[in-house]
Design a protein around this motif. Structure first.
Motif, mmCIF file in Angstrom:
data_model
loop_
_atom_site.group_PDB
_atom_site.id
_atom_site.type_symbol
_atom_site.label_atom_id
_atom_site.label_comp_id
_atom_site.label_asym_id
_atom_site.label_seq_id
_atom_site.Cartn_x
_atom_site.Cartn_y
_atom_site.Cartn_z
ATOM 1 N N ASN A 1 0.853 -1.189 0.000
ATOM 2 C CA ASN A 1 0.000 0.000 0.000
ATOM 3 C C ASN A 1 0.883 1.231 0.000
ATOM 4 O OD1 ASN A 1 -2.388 -1.406 0.078
ATOM 5 N ND2 ASN A 1 -2.949 -0.832 2.152
ATOM 6 N N VAL A 2 0.507 2.215 -0.808
ATOM 7 C CA VAL A 2 1.193 3.502 -0.763
ATOM 8 C C VAL A 2 0.278 4.468 -0.021
ATOM 9 C CG1 VAL A 2 2.204 5.403 -2.075
ATOM 10 C CG2 VAL A 2 2.369 3.067 -2.962
ATOM 11 N N TYR A 3 0.833 5.106 0.993
ATOM 12 C CA TYR A 3 0.103 6.089 1.790
ATOM 13 C C TYR A 3 0.661 7.470 1.499
ATOM 14 C CZ TYR A 3 -1.603 2.118 4.501
ATOM 15 O OH TYR A 3 -2.198 0.942 4.871
ATOM 16 N N GLN A 4 -0.244 8.422 1.334
ATOM 17 C CA GLN A 4 0.147 9.817 1.123
ATOM 18 C C GLN A 4 -0.795 10.661 1.981
ATOM 19 O OE1 GLN A 4 0.295 10.731 -3.069
ATOM 20 N NE2 GLN A 4 2.155 11.899 -2.829
ATOM 21 N N ASN A 5 -0.221 11.498 2.834
ATOM 22 C CA ASN A 5 -1.027 12.328 3.737
ATOM 23 C C ASN A 5 -2.025 11.495 4.538
ATOM 24 O OD1 ASN A 5 0.278 14.642 2.649
ATOM 25 N ND2 ASN A 5 -1.139 14.581 0.926
ATOM 26 N N GLY A 6 -1.577 10.317 4.982
ATOM 27 C CA GLY A 6 -2.404 9.482 5.842
ATOM 28 C C GLY A 6 -3.450 8.640 5.144
ATOM 29 N N GLU A 7 -3.505 8.716 3.801
ATOM 30 C CA GLU A 7 -4.520 7.972 3.044
ATOM 31 C C GLU A 7 -3.860 6.938 2.135
ATOM 32 O OE1 GLU A 7 -7.929 8.561 3.201
ATOM 33 O OE2 GLU A 7 -7.448 9.958 4.823
ATOM 34 N N VAL A 8 -4.560 5.815 1.922
ATOM 35 C CA VAL A 8 -4.090 4.828 0.947
ATOM 36 C C VAL A 8 -4.387 5.378 -0.439
ATOM 37 C CG1 VAL A 8 -4.317 2.472 0.071
ATOM 38 C CG2 VAL A 8 -4.572 2.920 2.518
ATOM 39 N N VAL A 9 -3.352 5.585 -1.236
ATOM 40 C CA VAL A 9 -3.547 6.124 -2.581
ATOM 41 C C VAL A 9 -3.269 5.077 -3.657
ATOM 42 C CG1 VAL A 9 -3.204 8.543 -1.971
ATOM 43 C CG2 VAL A 9 -1.212 7.139 -2.520
ATOM 44 N N LYS A 10 -2.703 3.940 -3.237
ATOM 45 C CA LYS A 10 -2.429 2.863 -4.199
ATOM 46 C C LYS A 10 -2.336 1.563 -3.419
ATOM 47 C CE LYS A 10 -0.571 1.641 -8.343
ATOM 48 N NZ LYS A 10 -1.294 1.957 -9.544
ATOM 49 N N SER A 11 -2.883 0.505 -3.979
ATOM 50 C CA SER A 11 -2.774 -0.812 -3.357
ATOM 51 C C SER A 11 -2.417 -1.832 -4.425
ATOM 52 C CB SER A 11 -4.102 -1.187 -2.681
ATOM 53 O OG SER A 11 -3.911 -2.320 -1.868
ATOM 54 N N ILE A 12 -1.354 -2.587 -4.167
ATOM 55 C CA ILE A 12 -0.867 -3.590 -5.116
ATOM 56 C C ILE A 12 -0.822 -4.913 -4.364
ATOM 57 C CG2 ILE A 12 1.084 -4.293 -6.568
ATOM 58 C CD1 ILE A 12 1.954 -1.230 -6.403
#
Length: 109
Positions: free
Chosen positions: A80-91
């Motif tokens: 999971n990529v998190y940006q500003n506390g949010e999941v922005v991508k999930s692989i």
């Protein structure tokens, strides 16, 4: 664990990931997971090559069930990529390095 990745946990996830000022790639894994072991060196290479743009942490799902449950992690490896506390991508699952790098391009340019 590679030299360019660090472990995170239920206790440190907020500080390590959610409050980070740059994107964070979280590798959800477990010691018994064969595919997780296959992708680990690729993740470490990406972490090393992009240390200035991307923080990379690993979360052992066996030891940290609360965070895994909160983000609905059912299959591993999940990245999971998190940006500003949010999941922005999930692989989910293993992929070759070139494909993974392409998936992460928006964050590592």
């Amino acid at each position: 664990m590679g030299a360019h990745t660090k472990d995170t946990s239920d206790a440190t996830f907020e500080a390590d990931v959610l409050k980070s000022d740059k994107p964070v790639l979280v590798d959800f894994w477990a010691p018994w997971c064969g595919p997780c072991k296959m992708i680990a060196p690729i993740i470490d290479e990406i972490a090393e090559a992009n240390a200035d743009k991307l923080t990379v942490v690993k979360l052992n799902t066996d030891d940290n069930p609360a965070t895994s449950a909160k983000y609905g992690i059912t299959g591993i490896p999940t990245l999971n990529v998190y940006q500003n506390g949010e999941v922005v991508k999930s692989i989910v699952g293993v992929m070759p390095k070139p494909k993974l790098v392409k998936e992460l391009e928006p964050f590592i340019g």
